[in-house]
Design a protein around this motif. Sequence first.
Motif, PDB file in Angstrom:
ATOM      1  N   TYR A 330       0.556  -1.426  -0.066  1.00  0.00           N
ATOM      2  CA  TYR A 330       0.007   0.008  -0.090  1.00  0.00           C
ATOM      3  C   TYR A 330       1.001   1.411  -0.126  1.00  0.00           C
ATOM      4  O   TYR A 330       0.549   1.935  -0.352  1.00  0.00           O
ATOM      5  CB  TYR A 330      -1.112   0.065   1.476  1.00  0.00           C
ATOM      6  CG  TYR A 330      -1.759   1.271   1.098  1.00  0.00           C
ATOM      7  CD1 TYR A 330      -3.372   1.034   0.199  1.00  0.00           C
ATOM      8  CD2 TYR A 330      -2.318   1.688   2.040  1.00  0.00           C
ATOM      9  CE1 TYR A 330      -4.014   2.360   0.160  1.00  0.00           C
ATOM     10  CE2 TYR A 330      -3.194   3.680   2.049  1.00  0.00           C
ATOM     11  CZ  TYR A 330      -3.304   3.224   0.894  1.00  0.00           C
ATOM     12  OH  TYR A 330      -4.789   4.298   0.794  1.00  0.00           O
ATOM     13  N   CYS A 331       1.534   1.020   0.344  1.00  0.00           N
ATOM     14  CA  CYS A 331       3.065   2.245   0.657  1.00  0.00           C
ATOM     15  C   CYS A 331       3.541   3.119  -0.608  1.00  0.00           C
ATOM     16  O   CYS A 331       3.755   3.641  -1.511  1.00  0.00           O
ATOM     17  CB  CYS A 331       3.856   1.938   1.521  1.00  0.00           C
ATOM     18  SG  CYS A 331       5.411   3.392   1.770  1.00  0.00           S
ATOM     19  N   GLN A 332       3.537   1.545  -1.337  1.00  0.00           N
ATOM     20  CA  GLN A 332       4.039   1.509  -3.095  1.00  0.00           C
ATOM     21  C   GLN A 332       2.434   2.352  -3.863  1.00  0.00           C
ATOM     22  O   GLN A 332       3.504   3.066  -4.669  1.00  0.00           O
ATOM     23  CB  GLN A 332       4.610   0.453  -3.611  1.00  0.00           C
ATOM     24  CG  GLN A 332       4.683   0.174  -4.637  1.00  0.00           C
ATOM     25  CD  GLN A 332       6.140   0.670  -5.123  1.00  0.00           C
ATOM     26  OE1 GLN A 332       7.070   0.640  -4.306  1.00  0.00           O
ATOM     27  NE2 GLN A 332       6.157   1.124  -6.658  1.00  0.00           N
ATOM     28  N   GLN A 333       1.157   1.787  -3.418  1.00  0.00           N
ATOM     29  CA  GLN A 333       0.184   2.415  -4.351  1.00  0.00           C
ATOM     30  C   GLN A 333       0.903   3.999  -3.937  1.00  0.00           C
ATOM     31  O   GLN A 333       0.213   4.902  -4.590  1.00  0.00           O
ATOM     32  CB  GLN A 333      -0.454   1.535  -3.417  1.00  0.00           C
ATOM     33  CG  GLN A 333      -1.050   0.432  -4.459  1.00  0.00           C
ATOM     34  CD  GLN A 333      -2.324  -0.207  -3.627  1.00  0.00           C
ATOM     35  OE1 GLN A 333      -2.281  -1.700  -3.300  1.00  0.00           O
ATOM     36  NE2 GLN A 333      -3.361   0.335  -2.969  1.00  0.00           N
ATOM     37  N   VAL A 334       0.533   4.281  -2.564  1.00  0.00           N
ATOM     38  CA  VAL A 334       0.511   6.045  -2.224  1.00  0.00           C
ATOM     39  C   VAL A 334       1.313   6.785  -2.864  1.00  0.00           C
ATOM     40  O   VAL A 334       0.942   7.539  -3.715  1.00  0.00           O
ATOM     41  CB  VAL A 334       0.263   5.780  -0.029  1.00  0.00           C
ATOM     42  CG1 VAL A 334       1.276   7.770  -0.581  1.00  0.00           C
ATOM     43  CG2 VAL A 334      -0.178   5.451  -0.254  1.00  0.00           C
ATOM     44  N   LEU A 335       3.079   5.939  -2.964  1.00  0.00           N
ATOM     45  CA  LEU A 335       3.789   6.955  -3.885  1.00  0.00           C
ATOM     46  C   LEU A 335       3.762   6.873  -5.278  1.00  0.00           C
ATOM     47  O   LEU A 335       3.423   7.796  -5.637  1.00  0.00           O
ATOM     48  CB  LEU A 335       5.361   6.257  -3.553  1.00  0.00           C
ATOM     49  CG  LEU A 335       5.418   5.930  -2.387  1.00  0.00           C
ATOM     50  CD1 LEU A 335       6.523   5.624  -2.074  1.00  0.00           C
ATOM     51  CD2 LEU A 335       6.076   7.561  -1.925  1.00  0.00           C
ATOM     52  N   ASN A 336       2.717   5.762  -6.071  1.00  0.00           N
ATOM     53  CA  ASN A 336       3.054   5.715  -7.753  1.00  0.00           C
ATOM     54  C   ASN A 336       1.469   7.002  -7.453  1.00  0.00           C
ATOM     55  O   ASN A 336       1.630   7.567  -8.354  1.00  0.00           O
ATOM     56  CB  ASN A 336       2.247   4.739  -7.892  1.00  0.00           C
ATOM     57  CG  ASN A 336       3.248   3.297  -7.495  1.00  0.00           C
ATOM     58  OD1 ASN A 336       4.089   4.140  -8.195  1.00  0.00           O
ATOM     59  ND2 ASN A 336       2.689   2.602  -7.898  1.00  0.00           N
ATOM     60  N   GLU A 337       0.701   7.001  -6.601  1.00  0.00           N
ATOM     61  CA  GLU A 337      -0.636   7.504  -6.837  1.00  0.00           C
ATOM     62  C   GLU A 337      -0.230   9.532  -6.766  1.00  0.00           C
ATOM     63  O   GLU A 337      -0.510  10.109  -7.069  1.00  0.00           O
ATOM     64  CB  GLU A 337      -1.625   7.713  -5.982  1.00  0.00           C
ATOM     65  CG  GLU A 337      -3.085   8.366  -6.296  1.00  0.00           C
ATOM     66  CD  GLU A 337      -3.680   8.410  -7.246  1.00  0.00           C
ATOM     67  OE1 GLU A 337      -4.954   9.182  -7.211  1.00  0.00           O
ATOM     68  OE2 GLU A 337      -3.105   7.613  -8.495  1.00  0.00           O
ATOM     69  N   THR A 338       0.839   9.430  -5.302  1.00  0.00           N
ATOM     70  CA  THR A 338       1.321  10.686  -5.436  1.00  0.00           C
ATOM     71  C   THR A 338       2.236  11.830  -6.539  1.00  0.00           C
ATOM     72  O   THR A 338       1.734  12.347  -7.259  1.00  0.00           O
ATOM     73  CB  THR A 338       2.649  11.173  -4.780  1.00  0.00           C
ATOM     74  OG1 THR A 338       1.700  10.541  -3.209  1.00  0.00           O
ATOM     75  CG2 THR A 338       3.691  12.357  -4.171  1.00  0.00           C
ATOM     76  N   VAL A 339       3.135   9.875  -7.905  1.00  0.00           N
ATOM     77  CA  VAL A 339       3.815  10.814  -8.505  1.00  0.00           C
ATOM     78  C   VAL A 339       2.559  11.446  -9.836  1.00  0.00           C
ATOM     79  O   VAL A 339       2.479  11.512 -10.514  1.00  0.00           O
ATOM     80  CB  VAL A 339       4.740   9.816  -9.204  1.00  0.00           C
ATOM     81  CG1 VAL A 339       4.596  10.272 -10.166  1.00  0.00           C
ATOM     82  CG2 VAL A 339       5.660   9.379  -8.421  1.00  0.00           C
ATOM     83  N   ARG A 340       1.129  10.241  -9.863  1.00  0.00           N
ATOM     84  CA  ARG A 340       0.408  10.424 -11.177  1.00  0.00           C
ATOM     85  C   ARG A 340      -0.860  12.092 -11.313  1.00  0.00           C
ATOM     86  O   ARG A 340      -0.435  12.618 -11.208  1.00  0.00           O
ATOM     87  CB  ARG A 340      -0.406   9.484 -10.943  1.00  0.00           C
ATOM     88  CG  ARG A 340      -1.095   9.625 -11.460  1.00  0.00           C
ATOM     89  CD  ARG A 340      -2.671   8.464 -11.625  1.00  0.00           C
ATOM     90  NE  ARG A 340      -3.242   9.063 -10.938  1.00  0.00           N
ATOM     91  CZ  ARG A 340      -4.627  10.105 -10.672  1.00  0.00           C
ATOM     92  NH1 ARG A 340      -4.253  10.637 -11.942  1.00  0.00           N
ATOM     93  NH2 ARG A 340      -5.222  10.716  -9.528  1.00  0.00           N
TER      94      ARG A 340
END
Length: 467
Positions: A330-340
Amino acid sequence: MLDFAIFAVTFFIALVAAVLYLYPSSRRASGIPGLNPTDEKDGNLQDIVNRGSLHEFLVSLHREFGSVASFWFGGRPVVSLGSVHQLRQHINPNHTTDSFETMLKSLLGYRSGTGDGAAEAVMRKKVYENAVNSTLKSNFPLVLKLVEELVGKWRSFPESQHTPLCAHLLGLAMKTVTQLALGESFGDDLCPTRTSTSCFFPFLPTHQIWSEIGKGYLDGSLEKSSSRKGHYEKALSEMESMLLSVAKEGKAQRTAFVDALLQSGLTERQIMEDCMVFTLAGCVITANLCIWVLHFLSTSEEVQDKLYKELDEVLGSDPVSLDKIPKLRYCQQVLNETVRTAKLTPVAARLQGVEGKVDQHVIPKETLVIYALGVVLQDSDTWSAPYRFDPDRFEEESVEKSFCLLGFSGNQTCPELRFAYTVATVLLSTLVRPLKLHQLKGQITEVRSELVSTPKDETWITVGRRS
């Protein structure tokens, strides 16, 4: 490194300047719908300036002409792709060198490889990637220490105190990248107590170099002002001299990035150039990823709580470790969504190595092809509710595939972004378990997209204790 994205530098003129530096110009018309040049000499440059940034210009361009559109820079036609479908079709066979490295080194007046052959370029690329990866692995305890120092400082603040994200996280990125690049002893020369956002590298002229690469090339003002150009050249010379002295004297400790390069057989000049690239790009990408992720977390208590739950389940009360990071899904998902959501790098580019085709459109050889990533990352045909910060969207396989295609995750991610993701993960795992982040009421955070996307103004939060 990246097939479809260049991280760190997303401002247009840097891309164009590198291409114009390396390749001959062509006046072959693309035949793709788009703008005619408004000026014979400058093409559509004034239109870009009028829009305020290349990203905003591309938004309007694709809104008017569709997902494949053209414009002119000087006498050179440029093609822009503004959807995942078109990017998937675009093929550039030149994967031997990294586009960002070629671009940035050309702007700095460096060669992009150890020689003229593809084999040397591939070797240089592997040396750089391995140096970044090995340095991060051997220095992970130092990264954790620097993050814990910052979080400890925040924990000492009264809950009503306003905390400036840009100033603090620029400082964290500055200290982390510099100490990992040049050795831990360089940390004593920094100014961690300064809070000005202009305090980028206090003992180095990095901020001035990076700033002039962006704004000075866009409007030609750097060439028009002899004093500004003189200051820029002086700053570049000073930083090069310092990096060369590190390479020559071996000042670093045998775990730093510079030492990994020293053991690779590169020349002192090549070591200096790679240290410059890592120092510049690593700091900017890391700082802005950390700034944006904490900003978005402060706007969503639900996301913070879900992230806290994962961190507690995976780590318990232990500090994060490199082997545990892949388990923090989920931490990876948070960072991905931040970049997007932040459009962290709204523009990337490739030179068309051979004649290509997208849909029915032929793209001539040596055409500069812009990837309008800021447009693609908020395309409603690709992302549901594209302007909403929603890490759960990355639970869908199709979303993850689109993100990988753009070069933001997977094997093609550049080492600077992987480095930034690791630092940001350490920050989140250390910060979110003891503290809650709160956005200031009435604060409006606008995006500045000329460089790597960053808030136009300082962004403030408050931190509270978890019960």
